[in-house]
Write a protein that holds these residues in place. Sequence first.
Motif, PDB file in Angstrom:
ATOM      1  N   TYR A  59       0.816  -1.219   0.000  1.00  0.00           N
ATOM      2  CA  TYR A  59       0.000   0.000   0.000  1.00  0.00           C
ATOM      3  C   TYR A  59       0.853   1.274   0.000  1.00  0.00           C
ATOM      4  N   LYS A  62      -0.138   5.166  -0.645  1.00  0.00           N
ATOM      5  CA  LYS A  62      -1.576   5.343  -0.403  1.00  0.00           C
ATOM      6  C   LYS A  62      -1.793   5.873   1.019  1.00  0.00           C
ATOM      7  N   SER A  87     -15.070   4.120   2.786  1.00  0.00           N
ATOM      8  CA  SER A  87     -14.424   3.532   1.614  1.00  0.00           C
ATOM      9  C   SER A  87     -15.189   3.874   0.338  1.00  0.00           C
ATOM     10  N   ARG A  96      -7.134   3.654   1.029  1.00  0.00           N
ATOM     11  CA  ARG A  96      -7.463   2.235   1.157  1.00  0.00           C
ATOM     12  C   ARG A  96      -7.751   1.899   2.613  1.00  0.00           C
TER      13      ARG A  96
END
Length: 178
Positions: A59, A62, A87, A96
């Motif tokens: 990730y 992010k 989300s 995320r």
Amino acid sequence: MTRQRQWSLIAGTVMTVAFGIALAMKIRPEINLIGPGSQAPDFLVTNVRTAKPASLADYRGKVILLNIWATWCDPCRLEMPSMEKLSSHLKNTDFRIVAVSVDKDGPDVVMKFVNDLGLHFDILQDRSGTIQTTLQTTGVPESFVIDRNGVIIKKVIGAAEWDAPVNETLISRLLDAH
């Protein structure tokens, strides 16, 4: 006070200070708690949907809401719908949600929970519970908001309303910061 007694007192004080310093140096790594301002430690778990390994490194770049939870945890069940809403609101961004179950039961139990609640964000599992030691959690749920550089910005012990304006604003600001 006699001179011998004074020297005994001084020697005792010096030994106490030396012992205290040695003890502090020995336990310092154990009291260096992970929290806001800390680099989030990497971990290796399993993606429940794909059965493939997953890690925090996946990730990188992010903004992440890392949530540690379990299917048997009622507060976890209560906060999951707000995570799904957040989300959904931010679905076309670099945000995320990474929800790591610490259930010892197999992925079928986790996926039943996920499907019952209609969750679409990333669901990972650590059956060993190692992630709890790595992140120094005290229970479930426990969450970390992590910026693009892997720095923990916010730590929440217990359930939260993740779609509340204060949380959505924080995440939006992190998304806007490049």
